[in-house]
Write a protein that holds these residues in place. Structure first.
Motif, PDB file in Angstrom:
ATOM      1  N   SER A 200       4.346  -3.416  -4.268  1.00  0.00           N
ATOM      2  CA  SER A 200       3.360  -2.366  -4.564  1.00  0.00           C
ATOM      3  C   SER A 200       3.986  -1.307  -5.470  1.00  0.00           C
ATOM      4  O   SER A 200       5.204  -1.210  -5.577  1.00  0.00           O
ATOM      5  CB  SER A 200       2.875  -1.698  -3.272  1.00  0.00           C
ATOM      6  OG  SER A 200       3.912  -0.921  -2.712  1.00  0.00           O
ATOM      7  N   ARG A 201       3.136  -0.516  -6.075  1.00  0.00           N
ATOM      8  CA  ARG A 201       3.609   0.574  -6.928  1.00  0.00           C
ATOM      9  C   ARG A 201       4.439   1.558  -6.103  1.00  0.00           C
ATOM     10  O   ARG A 201       5.481   2.030  -6.559  1.00  0.00           O
ATOM     11  CB  ARG A 201       2.429   1.275  -7.589  1.00  0.00           C
ATOM     12  CG  ARG A 201       2.879   2.421  -8.484  1.00  0.00           C
ATOM     13  CD  ARG A 201       1.755   3.083  -9.212  1.00  0.00           C
ATOM     14  NE  ARG A 201       0.711   3.462  -8.279  1.00  0.00           N
ATOM     15  CZ  ARG A 201      -0.506   3.790  -8.615  1.00  0.00           C
ATOM     16  NH1 ARG A 201      -0.869   3.786  -9.868  1.00  0.00           N
ATOM     17  NH2 ARG A 201      -1.393   4.126  -7.712  1.00  0.00           N
ATOM     18  N   GLN A 202       3.988   1.876  -4.892  1.00  0.00           N
ATOM     19  CA  GLN A 202       4.720   2.818  -4.045  1.00  0.00           C
ATOM     20  C   GLN A 202       6.119   2.294  -3.726  1.00  0.00           C
ATOM     21  O   GLN A 202       7.084   3.057  -3.738  1.00  0.00           O
ATOM     22  CB  GLN A 202       3.947   3.113  -2.763  1.00  0.00           C
ATOM     23  CG  GLN A 202       2.679   3.911  -2.992  1.00  0.00           C
ATOM     24  CD  GLN A 202       2.945   5.218  -3.719  1.00  0.00           C
ATOM     25  OE1 GLN A 202       3.260   5.257  -4.912  1.00  0.00           O
ATOM     26  NE2 GLN A 202       2.837   6.302  -2.996  1.00  0.00           N
ATOM     27  N   GLU A 203       6.208   1.021  -3.425  1.00  0.00           N
ATOM     28  CA  GLU A 203       7.514   0.426  -3.129  1.00  0.00           C
ATOM     29  C   GLU A 203       8.407   0.446  -4.372  1.00  0.00           C
ATOM     30  O   GLU A 203       9.592   0.763  -4.286  1.00  0.00           O
ATOM     31  CB  GLU A 203       7.331  -1.011  -2.626  1.00  0.00           C
ATOM     32  CG  GLU A 203       8.607  -1.662  -2.160  1.00  0.00           C
ATOM     33  CD  GLU A 203       8.379  -3.075  -1.641  1.00  0.00           C
ATOM     34  OE1 GLU A 203       9.393  -3.756  -1.399  1.00  0.00           O
ATOM     35  OE2 GLU A 203       7.217  -3.516  -1.486  1.00  0.00           O
TER      36      GLU A 203
ATOM     37  N   ARG B 263       9.571   4.000  -4.921  1.00  0.00           N
ATOM     38  CA  ARG B 263      10.587   4.333  -3.915  1.00  0.00           C
ATOM     39  C   ARG B 263      11.936   3.724  -4.303  1.00  0.00           C
ATOM     40  O   ARG B 263      12.973   4.392  -4.249  1.00  0.00           O
ATOM     41  CB  ARG B 263      10.136   3.853  -2.533  1.00  0.00           C
ATOM     42  CG  ARG B 263      11.049   4.274  -1.410  1.00  0.00           C
ATOM     43  CD  ARG B 263      10.526   3.909  -0.018  1.00  0.00           C
ATOM     44  NE  ARG B 263      10.082   2.528   0.099  1.00  0.00           N
ATOM     45  CZ  ARG B 263       8.793   2.144   0.214  1.00  0.00           C
ATOM     46  NH1 ARG B 263       7.837   3.035   0.211  1.00  0.00           N
ATOM     47  NH2 ARG B 263       8.483   0.878   0.332  1.00  0.00           N
TER      48      ARG B 263
ATOM     49  N   ALA C 233       4.306   5.648 -12.383  1.00  0.00           N
ATOM     50  CA  ALA C 233       3.231   6.160 -11.523  1.00  0.00           C
ATOM     51  C   ALA C 233       1.870   6.095 -12.204  1.00  0.00           C
ATOM     52  O   ALA C 233       0.842   5.971 -11.531  1.00  0.00           O
ATOM     53  CB  ALA C 233       3.539   7.595 -11.089  1.00  0.00           C
TER      54      ALA C 233
ATOM     55  N   GLU D 194      -1.746  -0.828 -10.091  1.00  0.00           N
ATOM     56  CA  GLU D 194      -1.165  -1.952  -9.343  1.00  0.00           C
ATOM     57  C   GLU D 194      -1.350  -3.254 -10.119  1.00  0.00           C
ATOM     58  O   GLU D 194      -0.435  -4.062 -10.217  1.00  0.00           O
ATOM     59  CB  GLU D 194      -1.846  -2.093  -7.966  1.00  0.00           C
ATOM     60  CG  GLU D 194      -1.586  -0.970  -7.018  1.00  0.00           C
ATOM     61  CD  GLU D 194      -0.263  -1.064  -6.269  1.00  0.00           C
ATOM     62  OE1 GLU D 194       0.268  -2.175  -6.076  1.00  0.00           O
ATOM     63  OE2 GLU D 194       0.231   0.005  -5.873  1.00  0.00           O
TER      64      GLU D 194
END
Length: 167
Positions: free
Chosen positions: A6-9, A12, A123, A127
């Motif tokens: 995912s984009r968040q992963e 991070r 960001a 996705e």
């Protein structure tokens, strides 16, 4: 490190690599950052902390360029690993020359700004843009962004730590 899902992963993981490098770079003494030391087990490569920081400015620039190309960049030969490494090798000397007079503070700041721009550009990507398989392959933009970031920052971190041990 496993490829992100995912984009968040991905963000991070990129932030974590940046943070690891910033922590190590923050301990460079201003009186020593231009001191050259021979590092590397086989090649005995002469390097200083300034060079490591300048090389990260170059890598941040290359990663930003790749991220800006979006999903079409994944299948473009211009952005394959070998082509990226070749360009970095070709551009390293001009970058080092152009940044030779910069203070340690300036190099830290330019590295930090490059890192922020990389995170911001990732960001902004969706996705789908980050994780759609490339044409004719299974690689994704997000996966490749992580690989390039991890490769560049792991190499720089290793060089910086080796330099610190000698200096």
């Amino acid at each position: 490190m496993k490829l992100p899902a995912s984009r968040q992963e991905l963000l991070r993981n990129i932030r974590d690599r940046h943070r690891q490098f910033r922590i190590e770079a923050a301990t460079i003494r201003a009186s020593l950052y231009r001191k050259t030391a021979e590092v590397g087990p086989a090649h005995r490569m002469p390097i200083d902390a300034a060079t490591v920081l300048i090389d990260m400015i170059l890598w941040n620039t290359m990663i930003l360029q790749f991220a800006a190309a979006g999903p079409r960049g994944v299948s473009a030969p211009y952005y394959c690993r070998e082509a990226m490494l070749e360009r970095v090798g070709r551009l390293a000397h001009p970058f080092r020359r152009d940044f030779a007079s910069r203070s340690l503070h300036d190099l830290h700041e330019l590295t930090r700004l490059g890192q922020e721009r990389v995170v911001s550009s990732v960001a902004l990507l969706s996705e789908a843009a980050l994780f759609a398989p490339s044409e004719g392959g299974t690689e994704t933009l997000g996966g490749r962004l992580q690989v390039y970031t991890c490769m560049a920052y792991a190499n720089a971190l290793s060089k910086l730590r080796a330099w610190k041990q000698v200096v």
